[in-house]
Each structure stands twice: as structure tokens, then as C-alpha cells.
Design a protein around this motif. Sequence first.
Motif, short mmCIF file in Angstrom:
data_model
loop_
_atom_site.label_atom_id
_atom_site.label_comp_id
_atom_site.label_asym_id
_atom_site.label_seq_id
_atom_site.Cartn_x
_atom_site.Cartn_y
_atom_site.Cartn_z
N MET A 1 1.01 -1.19 0.09
CA MET A 1 -0.05 0.05 0.13
C MET A 1 0.92 1.07 0.05
SD MET A 1 -3.01 1.11 2.83
CE MET A 1 -3.82 -0.12 2.26
N ASN A 2 0.50 2.25 -0.66
CA ASN A 2 1.35 3.47 -1.05
C ASN A 2 0.88 4.37 0.21
OD1 ASN A 2 2.87 2.68 -3.18
ND2 ASN A 2 1.52 2.99 -4.76
N THR A 3 1.56 5.01 0.77
CA THR A 3 1.48 6.03 1.57
C THR A 3 1.51 7.74 1.20
OG1 THR A 3 1.63 4.66 3.54
CG2 THR A 3 1.64 6.86 3.95
N LEU A 4 0.31 8.20 1.25
CA LEU A 4 0.56 9.82 0.59
C LEU A 4 0.30 10.69 1.82
CD1 LEU A 4 0.53 11.49 -1.90
CD2 LEU A 4 -1.78 11.55 -1.91
N ILE A 5 1.33 11.61 2.11
CA ILE A 5 0.99 12.65 3.21
C ILE A 5 1.06 14.02 2.52
CG2 ILE A 5 2.41 13.48 4.97
CD1 ILE A 5 3.93 10.74 5.23
N ILE A 6 0.00 14.73 2.92
CA ILE A 6 -0.46 16.05 2.21
C ILE A 6 -0.30 17.08 3.27
CG2 ILE A 6 -2.30 17.24 1.04
CD1 ILE A 6 -3.15 14.38 0.15
N ARG A 7 0.56 18.12 2.95
CA ARG A 7 0.70 19.09 3.91
C ARG A 7 -0.12 20.30 3.36
NH1 ARG A 7 -0.18 22.27 6.90
NH2 ARG A 7 1.07 23.76 7.96
N VAL A 8 -1.18 20.63 3.94
CA VAL A 8 -1.96 21.80 3.20
C VAL A 8 -2.69 22.29 4.33
CG1 VAL A 8 -3.86 20.26 2.73
CG2 VAL A 8 -3.60 22.48 1.40
N ASP A 9 -3.25 23.55 4.27
CA ASP A 9 -3.95 24.17 5.39
C ASP A 9 -5.05 24.81 4.60
OD1 ASP A 9 -2.25 23.65 7.71
OD2 ASP A 9 -0.92 25.57 6.79
N GLY A 10 -6.35 25.09 5.35
CA GLY A 10 -7.48 25.70 4.85
C GLY A 10 -8.18 26.36 6.06
N ASN A 11 -8.58 27.49 5.90
CA ASN A 11 -9.38 28.31 6.68
C ASN A 11 -9.97 29.77 6.21
OD1 ASN A 11 -7.26 30.50 6.96
ND2 ASN A 11 -6.01 28.88 8.23
N VAL A 12 -10.52 30.55 6.91
CA VAL A 12 -11.43 31.76 6.46
C VAL A 12 -10.24 32.46 5.70
CG1 VAL A 12 -12.44 33.85 7.18
CG2 VAL A 12 -13.15 31.61 8.34
N ASP A 13 -9.09 32.66 6.08
CA ASP A 13 -7.99 33.60 5.27
C ASP A 13 -7.38 33.07 3.97
OD1 ASP A 13 -8.28 35.84 7.08
OD2 ASP A 13 -6.97 34.61 8.53
N ILE A 14 -7.12 31.56 4.16
CA ILE A 14 -6.67 30.92 2.89
C ILE A 14 -7.68 30.35 2.13
CG2 ILE A 14 -5.17 28.84 2.44
CD1 ILE A 14 -3.92 29.00 5.24
N GLY A 15 -8.88 30.24 2.69
CA GLY A 15 -9.67 29.39 1.63
C GLY A 15 -9.75 28.12 1.94
N THR A 16 -10.52 27.24 0.94
CA THR A 16 -10.53 26.04 1.04
C THR A 16 -9.84 25.22 -0.45
OG1 THR A 16 -12.76 26.04 0.42
CG2 THR A 16 -12.56 25.73 2.46
N GLY A 17 -9.82 26.23 -1.18
CA GLY A 17 -9.34 25.70 -2.88
C GLY A 17 -7.91 24.65 -2.76
N HIS A 18 -7.07 24.96 -2.06
CA HIS A 18 -5.83 24.19 -1.85
C HIS A 18 -6.16 22.80 -1.40
CE1 HIS A 18 -3.14 27.78 -2.53
NE2 HIS A 18 -4.09 28.42 -1.90
N PHE A 19 -7.06 22.94 -0.35
CA PHE A 19 -7.47 21.69 0.35
C PHE A 19 -8.12 20.71 -0.96
CE2 PHE A 19 -10.98 18.99 2.28
CZ PHE A 19 -10.21 18.01 2.72
N MET A 20 -8.99 21.32 -1.49
CA MET A 20 -9.96 20.43 -2.30
C MET A 20 -9.38 20.01 -3.63
SD MET A 20 -12.95 20.50 -1.13
CE MET A 20 -14.11 21.30 -0.26
N ARG A 21 -8.23 20.65 -4.11
CA ARG A 21 -7.49 20.05 -5.29
C ARG A 21 -6.45 18.97 -4.75
NH1 ARG A 21 -3.86 25.15 -7.42
NH2 ARG A 21 -2.43 25.41 -5.52
N CYS A 22 -6.19 19.03 -3.46
CA CYS A 22 -5.11 17.95 -2.61
C CYS A 22 -6.35 16.92 -2.45
CB CYS A 22 -4.72 18.37 -1.49
SG CYS A 22 -3.27 19.56 -1.87
N LEU A 23 -7.27 17.07 -2.36
CA LEU A 23 -8.15 16.01 -2.09
C LEU A 23 -8.80 15.22 -3.09
CD1 LEU A 23 -10.37 14.49 0.11
CD2 LEU A 23 -12.15 16.25 -0.58
N ALA A 24 -8.58 16.07 -4.28
CA ALA A 24 -8.88 15.21 -5.59
C ALA A 24 -7.89 14.25 -5.63
CB ALA A 24 -9.16 16.15 -6.78
#
Length: 343
Positions: A1-24
Motif C-alpha cells: 500500500m502506498n502512503t501519501l502525506i499531504i501538507r495543506v492548510d485551509g481556513n477563512v483567510d486561506i480559503g479551501t481551494g488548496h485543500f479541495m484540489r489535494c483532496l481530488a
Amino acid sequence: MNTLIIRVDGNVDIGTGHFMRCLALAQYWQKNDGEIYFVMNNPQSLEDRISLENMNLIKLEEVPASHEDALKLVDIFNELNGDWIIVDGYHFKSDYIDFIKQNDCKLLLFDDEGKLDNYSPDIILNQNLHAHNINYKSLKDYTKLLLGTDYVLLRTEFLNYLNHEKPIKDVATNILVTLGGSDKNNYSLKVLKAINNIDDDSLNVIVLLGSKNPHKQDILDFIDESKVNITLLQNIKDMPSKMEWADLAFSSGGTTVWELAFMGVPVIVGGTSHIEEVLIEGLNKNNLFKTITKLDEIDESNLTEIISEVIYDEKSRKVMSLDGKKFVDGLGCSRVYKNMIEK
């Protein structure tokens, strides 16, 4: 099993776009038997989404993008016997990236601007139309560039619409307003007021707000007084169905633009930040969508005029729909995943 580690933040100031594309991309890895770990500082409402996806969350106490943050991320990578790290966020600079690579971690970096002092990741991913115009300096010999909309990452729920054909109506009566997960400057209200000035009782509007939007009550108060039929929806899970409903969307210039393009929805794109202005430059050079570079600088009457023009221009909306689908084919995750596995 391959393990993927994602370092991303998301909040009112940053927004959620970075998280959503990482989620995809995380969803695609998970579908191929990958184990996913999101590493985040103050994840707020995104914690529920990660749990819903049956993925893991590690909360960081360290100052975001600090040396201590990078050190902790490398420790997590080693403890979990990780295969890849993904980093996404404008606050992560060259020294952060270099430290991760110096500790023998495979690293994919999302980069939208090309403004770092140097670049050392294994893969740089820029899924925007302006990506080919960026001169990525001080690249390592091993670094691979994945540039352009062939690499747009779409979440699993969109892939049910791979062969979807978008009907274009004479008049765009169903209008979707989506201006980011936080919309801290309340551009949503500005757009709703502009639409309300159009004298057409056939118009129906859905305005989408993120769960942490601080302006919900102001918008609800306006809806009570509006001549237009407006529905407010918050924290939507099934975004594709709302896009399928829409004859026209008014969107900020982030990740949502590519989702709308894939769905064949004509879009008016309004820039709400500097980086979105850069993205809009790429849209303009490729004649894709109707754009407003700086949403804060346009007055309500001019905004009404622009929206009204597109609502009643079937021909231009048909062109937008066809061109959007040409630029985004929905296969970006598979292309990025293939490049990562080959590395």
C-alpha cells in the motif's frame, strides 16, 4: 500500500481551494489502494470532510511553514514509511521545500506563480492556463514540470459527468454564485445586489457559502428583500449537481473555475485576490470565459450590465461551454498519479 502525506492548510483567510484540489488527488490515490494522511494546522470544518472520506488527519501545533513545521512533516513521513509528500500553499517557501528534499522525501509541490527563489521538488504541478508562461528558475535536473489544464484535478463526484453534454438555453435563468469557501470580503452580496438590479422575474439564483462564511446573516437579510428568487446553500457536498443545474455561474478565480469548465457551465470570473488576477490573465489570453480582473474595483451598476449581457447572449455562452470542456477533460488525476508512480 502506498502512503501519501499531504501538507495543506485551509481556513477563512486561506480559503479551501488548496485543500479541495489535494483532496481530488488523494481520492485517486485511495482508489488505487493508497493510504492518505492530511497534515494540517487548524483544519476547522475540513476535519469533517476528511473523516467523511475515510482519510487520516494529523493536526500540527507548529507555526505553519516554519522550520519546526518542516521538521515535524519529515518525522511523520519517516514514521509512516511514506511514499510521497504533497505540499500546497503560498506560505511554503524554498527553504521549507529544500529541507524536505534534503531528508530524502519524494515531494510534489503545487505552484501557481513561479515566485520561489529556487525549486527542488521531484514534481511541480501548475494546473493553470498561465503555467507555460512561467520561467521556473533554478530547477533541479530531476524535477518534472506538469503544467496546464491537462493536469486539472477533479474530485471523484465530478467524474460521473465525464460524457456530460451541457444544454445551453436562450436565456440563462438559473445562476450559480460561488465565490470561495470563505469569501471574507463578502463579494457574494455584491454580486447578488447586481443580479437583483436586472428586471427579470424569471431569474433563479443559488448562492453557495462555505461553512465558515462570516457574512451569512447579511446575505439572508438581503434575500428577504430581494426581487429575485435566491436560495442560500452552505457547505455543499454535491457540487456537480448544482453546476449541472446552472445556466451561468459567477465564480471567483480559483479551483472552482476548472470544475465549471469541465461541467460545460458558462462562467463570469471575478478576481478576489492577487493570485486570481494571475489566473484570469491566463483565461484572457486563451479567450476563455467572461472575466473581471478585480472584483473590488467594479461598481454595482457596471457589474449588473456585465451579468445581464451574458444572461441574454446565448451565442457567447455556447462558446464558453464548448471551450471549457476542451480545456478540462477530467483525466488530470490519472495523469498526475501516473507521473508520481513512475518516479
